[in-house]
Scaffold this active site. Structure first.
Site, mmCIF file in Angstrom:
data_model
loop_
_atom_site.group_PDB
_atom_site.id
_atom_site.type_symbol
_atom_site.label_atom_id
_atom_site.label_comp_id
_atom_site.label_asym_id
_atom_site.label_seq_id
_atom_site.Cartn_x
_atom_site.Cartn_y
_atom_site.Cartn_z
ATOM 1 N N CYS A 160 0.825 -1.209 0.000
ATOM 2 C CA CYS A 160 0.000 0.000 0.000
ATOM 3 C C CYS A 160 0.860 1.260 0.000
ATOM 4 C CB CYS A 160 -0.923 -0.028 1.227
ATOM 5 S SG CYS A 160 -1.954 1.433 1.371
ATOM 6 N N CYS A 163 -0.517 4.145 1.992
ATOM 7 C CA CYS A 163 -0.322 4.021 3.442
ATOM 8 C C CYS A 163 1.123 4.260 3.840
ATOM 9 C CB CYS A 163 -0.678 2.607 3.921
ATOM 10 S SG CYS A 163 -2.118 1.859 3.182
ATOM 11 N N ASP A 164 2.058 3.709 3.101
ATOM 12 C CA ASP A 164 3.437 3.621 3.588
ATOM 13 C C ASP A 164 4.454 4.434 2.792
ATOM 14 O OD1 ASP A 164 2.623 1.848 5.567
ATOM 15 O OD2 ASP A 164 2.796 0.128 4.240
#
Ligand code: NAP
Length: 342
Positions: A160, A163-164
């Site tokens: 992701c 997300c990261d």
């Protein structure tokens, strides 16, 4: 529809407190069972709970779904400081339980869609009946299945970028896959990383022309053609990947700070195969009211959405599914007891 045993208390009044609901025996036939404990499932719990439907949520094996393995969520509205995936899930669960959602930590193994009432069997041997179901089983990123992948997930291996990606500011990355997701996320990652090598098993991208053009024009992106990742190495975090050329068989090592894997997603649809309509990729087909092909069975989140895949969109879909479930159950009650109102 004979033998309907509805347990509704619609039509006003404050929801009962969680304490009162906790001690009340479960009905023989549940109003609604929510399958899955990601953002879509908890949101459906909050709304059906608040509508006094006393929902039962069966968590599945991965409590919280994909977001629960996300380090930091900073794009969910209302939390400008960001919070961890587990923190967000815990807050959603607390809110759902506050409104009377009963939670079973269990795994649904089978559903009977010949209803209502619908049948639900679980891994622990329990059997339930419910007048409505909300399928919120999500999707899982397809894994490469190579040594190091599992151990280093969350330590440089990610599925992701949204997300990261932020954690790789100024770093070098490897992205695996040649589809639209891979290129879209690679382009996003160029905001942070200094260099990104896209490893693809062929010499032709699967991705569409626009993304392809944008990626090829970006000086931070380099393609490694005809190559697969055969292992991911690192002591406590990712340090390198081993590549194998699919044409020549040559093996090489590539140093990297992180590996983002985009080799497709798999909807968690095992329960629904042959029972609910799916598209060619195996995602449940829903209409704008989150209805599946069987009346009384609704779906929300990534089990029916392979496009947006965000916590916020899954929450919205869970809310919509809950509101339509409430409407459906009220109509069911009207049909079961014609003329009972007024
Ligand atoms: P995808 O289109 O199935 O692409 C997966 C990629 O991973 C392919 O390049 C595939 O290689 C590769 N791959 C699969 N298994 C692999 C393995 N074991 N080892 C190495 N490589 C492997 O998946 P996706 O990119 O997630 O897209 C899913 C759907 O969503 C598609 O229909 C896509 O068009 C759509 N989507 C659209 C957009 C957009 O329009 N902006 C954005 C994201 C997704 P091969 O090419 O050799 O098969």
């Amino acid at each position: 529809m004979d033998g309907l045993n509805l347990n509704l208390s619609l039509g006003g009044g404050e929801p009962e407190t969680a304490t009162a609901l906790d001690v009340a025996p479960r009905p023989e036939i549940e109003n609604v069972i929510i399958i899955g404990s990601g953002p879509a499932g908890w949101s459906a719990g909050i709304y059906t709970g608040r509508a006094n439907l006393r929902p039962l949520l069966i968590t599945g094996n991965e409590l919280g779904g994909q977001v629960a393995i996300t380090n930091e969520v900073e794009n969910y509205p209302g939390f400008p400081e960001g919070l961890t995936g587990p923190e967000l899930v815990e807050k959603m669960q607390t809110q759902a339980q506050k409104f009377g959602t009963a939670v079973e930590i269990d795994y649904v193994t089978e559903i009977d869609v010949d209803g209502p009432p619908f049948g639900v069997k679980t891994a622990s041997g329990k059997q339930y009946k419910a007048n409505a179901l909300i399928a919120a089983t999500g999707a899982s990123p397809r894994k490469l299945g190579v040594p190091g992948e599992e151990q280093l997930t969350g330590r440089g291996v990610s599925y992701c970028a949204t997300c990261d990606g932020f954690f790789f500011r100024g770093k070098e990355l490897v992205v695996v896959g040649g589809g639209d997701s891979s290129l879209e996320e690679t382009l996003f990652l160029t905001k942070f990383a200094t260099k990104i090598r896209v490893v693809h098993r062929r010499d032709q991208l699967r991705a569409g022309a626009t993304l392809k053009r944008r990626a090829e024009a970006n000086p931070k992106i380099e393609f490694v053609w005809n190559s697969i990742v055969t292992r991911i190495d690192g002591e406590n975090k990712v340090e390198s990947v081993t590549l194998k050329n699919t044409q020549t068989g040559e093996v090489s090592e590539l140093r990297t700070d992180g590996v983002f894997i985009y080799v497709g997603h798999l909807p968690n649809n095992q329960l629904f195969q042959g029972k609910l309509a799916m598209d060619e990729q195996g995602y449940l087909i829903t209409d704008r009211l989150m209805r599946t092909s069987v009346p009384g069975i609704f779906a929300a989140g990534e089990i029916q959405d392979h496009r947006f895949r965000q916590v916020a969109t899954s929450v919205g879909q869970g809310v919509a599914a809950a509101m339509e479930t409430e409407k459906y159950l009220a109509e069911l009650e009207d049909r079961a007891y014609p003329g009972h109102i007024g």
